[in-house]
Design an enzyme around this catalytic site. Structure first.
Site, PDB file in Angstrom:
ATOM      1  N   ARG A  35       0.825  -1.216   0.000  1.00 12.57           N
ATOM      2  CA  ARG A  35       0.000   0.000   0.000  1.00 12.57           C
ATOM      3  C   ARG A  35       0.857   1.263   0.000  1.00 12.57           C
ATOM      4  O   ARG A  35       0.436   2.292  -0.545  1.00 12.57           O
ATOM      5  CB  ARG A  35      -0.945  -0.014   1.199  1.00 12.57           C
ATOM      6  CG  ARG A  35      -2.115  -0.950   0.938  1.00 12.57           C
ATOM      7  CD  ARG A  35      -3.122  -0.928   2.048  1.00 12.57           C
ATOM      8  NE  ARG A  35      -4.354  -1.572   1.610  1.00 12.57           N
ATOM      9  CZ  ARG A  35      -5.227  -2.134   2.433  1.00 12.57           C
ATOM     10  NH1 ARG A  35      -5.012  -2.134   3.735  1.00 12.57           N
ATOM     11  NH2 ARG A  35      -6.319  -2.686   1.953  1.00 12.57           N
ATOM     12  N   LYS A 200     -15.285 -15.928   5.616  1.00 11.30           N
ATOM     13  CA  LYS A 200     -16.701 -15.969   5.996  1.00 11.30           C
ATOM     14  C   LYS A 200     -17.676 -15.709   4.864  1.00 11.30           C
ATOM     15  O   LYS A 200     -17.500 -14.780   4.090  1.00 11.30           O
ATOM     16  CB  LYS A 200     -16.959 -14.913   7.062  1.00 11.30           C
ATOM     17  CG  LYS A 200     -16.370 -15.239   8.407  1.00 11.30           C
ATOM     18  CD  LYS A 200     -16.832 -14.178   9.350  1.00 11.30           C
ATOM     19  CE  LYS A 200     -16.270 -14.352  10.730  1.00 11.30           C
ATOM     20  NZ  LYS A 200     -16.405 -13.084  11.468  1.00 11.30           N
ATOM     21  N   GLY A 349      -7.866  -7.397   0.588  1.00  9.76           N
ATOM     22  CA  GLY A 349      -6.537  -7.195   1.139  1.00  9.76           C
ATOM     23  C   GLY A 349      -5.752  -8.486   1.229  1.00  9.76           C
ATOM     24  O   GLY A 349      -4.573  -8.544   0.852  1.00  9.76           O
ATOM     25  N   GLY A 373     -12.695  -4.070   1.482  1.00  2.00           N
ATOM     26  CA  GLY A 373     -14.108  -3.784   1.754  1.00  2.00           C
ATOM     27  C   GLY A 373     -14.691  -2.809   0.746  1.00  2.00           C
ATOM     28  O   GLY A 373     -15.838  -2.958   0.312  1.00  2.00           O
TER      29      GLY A 373
HETATM   30  P1  ADP Z   1      -9.834 -10.792   1.500  1.00  2.00           P
HETATM   31  O1  ADP Z   1      -9.104  -9.922   2.498  1.00  2.00           O
HETATM   32  O2  ADP Z   1      -8.999 -11.073   0.281  1.00  2.00           O
HETATM   33  O3  ADP Z   1     -11.198 -10.257   1.184  1.00  2.00           O
HETATM   34  P2  ADP Z   1     -10.813 -12.523   3.585  1.00  2.00           P
HETATM   35  O4  ADP Z   1     -10.440 -11.497   4.590  1.00  2.00           O
HETATM   36  O5  ADP Z   1     -12.248 -12.753   3.337  1.00  2.00           O
HETATM   37  O6  ADP Z   1     -10.059 -12.214   2.196  1.00  2.00           O
HETATM   38  O7  ADP Z   1     -10.213 -13.932   4.017  1.00  2.00           O
HETATM   39  C1  ADP Z   1      -8.856 -14.149   4.193  1.00  2.00           C
HETATM   40  C2  ADP Z   1      -8.599 -15.207   5.220  1.00  2.00           C
HETATM   41  O8  ADP Z   1      -9.345 -16.371   4.980  1.00  2.00           O
HETATM   42  C3  ADP Z   1      -7.147 -15.622   5.208  1.00  2.00           C
HETATM   43  O9  ADP Z   1      -6.520 -15.159   6.380  1.00  2.00           O
HETATM   44  C4  ADP Z   1      -7.203 -17.149   5.150  1.00  2.00           C
HETATM   45  O10 ADP Z   1      -6.311 -17.771   6.050  1.00  2.00           O
HETATM   46  C5  ADP Z   1      -8.641 -17.435   5.542  1.00  2.00           C
HETATM   47  N1  ADP Z   1      -9.085 -18.736   5.027  1.00  2.00           N
HETATM   48  C6  ADP Z   1      -9.072 -19.163   3.767  1.00  2.00           C
HETATM   49  N2  ADP Z   1      -9.498 -20.443   3.677  1.00  2.00           N
HETATM   50  C7  ADP Z   1      -9.789 -20.833   4.933  1.00  2.00           C
HETATM   51  C8  ADP Z   1     -10.256 -22.052   5.517  1.00  2.00           C
HETATM   52  N3  ADP Z   1     -10.513 -23.127   4.763  1.00  2.00           N
HETATM   53  N4  ADP Z   1     -10.453 -22.093   6.842  1.00  2.00           N
HETATM   54  C9  ADP Z   1     -10.190 -21.018   7.604  1.00  2.00           C
HETATM   55  N5  ADP Z   1      -9.745 -19.839   7.121  1.00  2.00           N
HETATM   56  C10 ADP Z   1      -9.549 -19.748   5.807  1.00  2.00           C
HETATM   57 MG    MG Z   2      -9.357  -9.709   4.645  1.00  2.00          MG
END
Ligand code: ADP
Ligand code: MG
Length: 392
Positions: A35, A200, A349, A373
């Protein structure tokens, strides 16, 4: 939205730049400076134009009070190294120290204000409270440049109230984000394939709701796939599961456009030296956690992506931070990066951090969004306060 050149001559003028410098820290050190590097283009424009630049940014969630571990000190230092010039850090956001440093700026100098979220008014829901703080912040400068795309979905003083008080322009990051994301929402080319992962379903419910009717295929991996698998009636062992979202996932499955993993990498514990097994997605043993999509799923996802004209990817396919669970994210990232001529956009992120951490060539993607977000809320069709203010 107006670009910086519409502000006229910058020479000698004080410009307040709202930037996104919210980098991950590990033991007080910057773990990923993506960033900061993304902010260099706008800073170079301002410095070369002779502006006296006052950078305003947040770091983490200090909840309205100073916290030494969330000081922008390490960011000021890294910014200085990358710019090749000294970047002093004010001790406060819009107090005596900020004023003193701002008064001392020469043409082409850059000053960083302390973490804007040290001020409770920055994030206040009370308009009057935010306004009073915005007045103090705006008084430091003669004009405003908004380039913090990662914060434009927040109705915060430095994002929303300050630009309403000063002549303002959008920085190149914000302009580029809006240009690319609007191509995903306005009549995208087909096939349009979206890949979602991360932890989630509940975080991404609104974006799934919005995108599902518009896409040809939605590939689901990451922690959220288990709630979908549960909705299909499968046991998911000890994997991440959101019981209250099973019904929603069932509805999404009825669209016929959701593609789920066929196999899963499982382990009993979440650790870098875990013993892993690959199992069928419909046969996850009790007491095992699904922590990545398996190799057959990567092949299926890659096949679904092969003909795509437009791809949006958000959320890692597994716990990529730990080597035993990184292959799914790497495989899908490589499949997207290898698409010739497609419009490929990465949002989120952690997804952007995954690309860097796994050593995948960032330039292979059309665009990697700096706003997690914010990019999701844009795709959800919401009005983003920071963009609204820049458009006014
Ligand atoms: P982004 O920031 O790209 O939008 P998120 O914040 O939604 O992504 O999710 C990222 C997190 O999801 C990572 O820290 C990763 O470890 C976790 N993750 C991915 N797959 C799994 C899983 N099967 N079980 C638990 N956590 C997971
Ligand atoms: Mg995230």
């Amino acid at each position: 939205m107006r670009s910086i050149d519409t502000l006229g001559e910058l020479d000698g003028r004080r410009v307040l730049l709202r930037a996104d410098l919210n980098v991950p820290l590990e033991d007080g050190r910057i773990a990923d400076d993506g960033r900061i590097r993304a902010t260099l283009p706008v800073l170079t424009t301002l410095v070369e134009g002779g502006a006296r630049t006052i950078v305003c940014a947040h770091l983490g969630r200090p909840k309205g009070a100073p916290r030494p571990d969330l000081s922008l000190g390490p960011v000021a230092q890294r910014l200085g190294e990358l710019l090749g010039r000294d970047v002093p850090l004010a001790d406060d956001v819009a107090g005596a120290s900020a004023s003193k440093h701002a008064d001392a700026l020469a043409d082409g100098d850059v000053l960083l204000l302390e973490n804007v979220r040290f001020e409770a008014a920055e994030t206040s829901k009370d308009d009057a409270e935010r306004s009073a703080f915005a007045e103090r912040l705006a008084a430091l400068a003669e004009c405003y440049v908004g380039d913090a795309f990662g914060a434009v979905h927040r109705k915060h003083a430095s994002v929303y109230d300050v630009p309403l008080r000063l002549p303002h322009a959008a920085g190149p990051l914000v302009l580029r984000e809006v240009e690319v994301l609007s191509r995903l929402t306005h009549d995208p080319e087909r096939p349009y394939v979206v890949v979602l992962g991360g932890s989630k379903v509940s975080d991404k419910l609104a974006v799934i709701e919005q995108l599902l009717p518009r896409v040809d295929q939605l590939l689901v991996g990451g922690g959220m796939c288990f709630t979908f698998l549960k909705a299909q009636g499968h046991d998911v062992g000890d994997s991440l599961l959101e019981d209250d979202q099973v019904e929603a996932c069932g509805r999404f499955l009825d669209s016929g456009r959701v593609v789920l993993p066929s196999d899963v990498v499982v382990a009993t514990d979440l650790s870098a030296d875990a013993t892993t097994r690959v199992v069928a997605a419909d046969a996850i043993p009790a007491d095992f956690k699904g922590l990545d999509i398996g190799p057959d799923s990567v092949d299926r996802f890659a096949t679904a992506l092969r003909d795509a004209a437009v791809v949006f990817w958000n959320g890692p396919m597994g716990v990529f931070e730990l080597a035993p669970f990184a292959a799914g994210t790497r495989g899908v990232a490589q499949a997207i990066a290898a698409l010739p001529g497609a419009l490929t956009v990465v949002g989120g992120g952690d997804s952007a951090a995954a690309i860097r951490a796994l050593g995948i060539d960032e330039s292979a993607f059309t665009h990697i969004s700096t706003g997690g977000g914010a990019s999701l809320e844009y795709l959800e069709g919401k009005t983003l306060p920071g963009l609204e203010a820049l458009e006014s």
